[in-house]
Write a protein that holds these residues in place. Sequence first.
Motif, PDB file in Angstrom:
ATOM      1  N   LYS A 192     -11.731  -5.052  -2.438  1.00 61.16           N
ATOM      2  CA  LYS A 192     -11.785  -5.689  -1.112  1.00 61.16           C
ATOM      3  C   LYS A 192     -10.739  -5.059  -0.189  1.00 61.16           C
ATOM      4  O   LYS A 192     -11.036  -4.729   0.972  1.00 61.16           O
ATOM      5  N   HIS A 193      -9.523  -4.858  -0.686  1.00 60.10           N
ATOM      6  CA  HIS A 193      -8.468  -4.213   0.119  1.00 60.10           C
ATOM      7  C   HIS A 193      -8.820  -2.768   0.423  1.00 60.10           C
ATOM      8  O   HIS A 193      -8.563  -2.282   1.527  1.00 60.10           O
TER       9      HIS A 193
ATOM     10  N   GLU B  97     -11.194  -2.483   3.379  1.00 58.26           N
ATOM     11  CA  GLU B  97     -10.697  -2.842   4.709  1.00 58.26           C
ATOM     12  C   GLU B  97     -10.423  -1.607   5.549  1.00 58.26           C
ATOM     13  O   GLU B  97      -9.849  -0.636   5.036  1.00 58.26           O
TER      14      GLU B  97
ATOM     15  N   GLU C 187     -10.372  -8.073  -5.828  1.00 56.05           N
ATOM     16  CA  GLU C 187      -9.348  -8.088  -4.771  1.00 56.05           C
ATOM     17  C   GLU C 187      -8.926  -6.668  -4.395  1.00 56.05           C
ATOM     18  O   GLU C 187      -8.771  -6.336  -3.214  1.00 56.05           O
ATOM     19  N   LYS C 188      -8.766  -5.811  -5.381  1.00 60.03           N
ATOM     20  CA  LYS C 188      -8.353  -4.428  -5.139  1.00 60.03           C
ATOM     21  C   LYS C 188      -9.416  -3.684  -4.327  1.00 60.03           C
ATOM     22  O   LYS C 188      -9.098  -2.949  -3.392  1.00 60.03           O
TER      23      LYS C 188
ATOM     24  N   LYS D  33       0.841  -1.197   0.000  1.00 60.75           N
ATOM     25  CA  LYS D  33       0.000   0.000   0.000  1.00 60.75           C
ATOM     26  C   LYS D  33       0.871   1.240   0.000  1.00 60.75           C
ATOM     27  O   LYS D  33       1.954   1.250   0.574  1.00 60.75           O
TER      28      LYS D  33
END
Length: 197
Positions: free
Chosen positions: A192-193, A196, A189-190, A56
């Motif tokens: 989802k991150h 978070e 996936e991107k 990140k």
Amino acid sequence: MKKMISVLVGIMLLSCLPFYLHLANKSTEPSSGGEGQRLDVHKLESIVNLASSGEKAGKGDVEAPSFTLKALDGSYHTIGGKREKPVVIHFWASWCEACSVEVATLRKLYGQYKNQVDFLGINVSTEEKPENIEKFVKQNNLKYPILLDEHKHAADLYQLHALPTVFLIDKNGFVLDTFHMVDPLELEEKIKHLAEP
């Protein structure tokens, strides 16, 4: 006498020219955020490299440029600065076939993550007919706000070079990633991150 005044006015105007050119060039230089300031593409490149390696970006790396656009429903939306949720920005056009493909995944992800992430579609609509925009939105059953970038102001600030383009921006107003047309599983996936805490 009139000739002398004309010469003096001409000299004054010429002497102001370097100052004007300096200001004009300064206003078009890339910068890091703020209303009307362009995205810093050199810093953005390092962010994209970090994102592709699974890391990140650090806080304060690339500030998302601020802008306000009108949506199809007549409301106004502002991007830039702190917000309650991170945001996915999807630049698209109705004539773009790849946009039609990608928007199906975004629609699905909006259904999954709308409570944790804001989704905004931005139509780069300088050459679009309003009926084509509305038809695209209806055919793709888009429920998130669709903003109209009628003068390519946002596209220019974000230094857009291709459609579709997606930007992922955190709650503090910093760009975490940008990409053109990725695999649906990678896009999921991107996001989802991004969702978070």
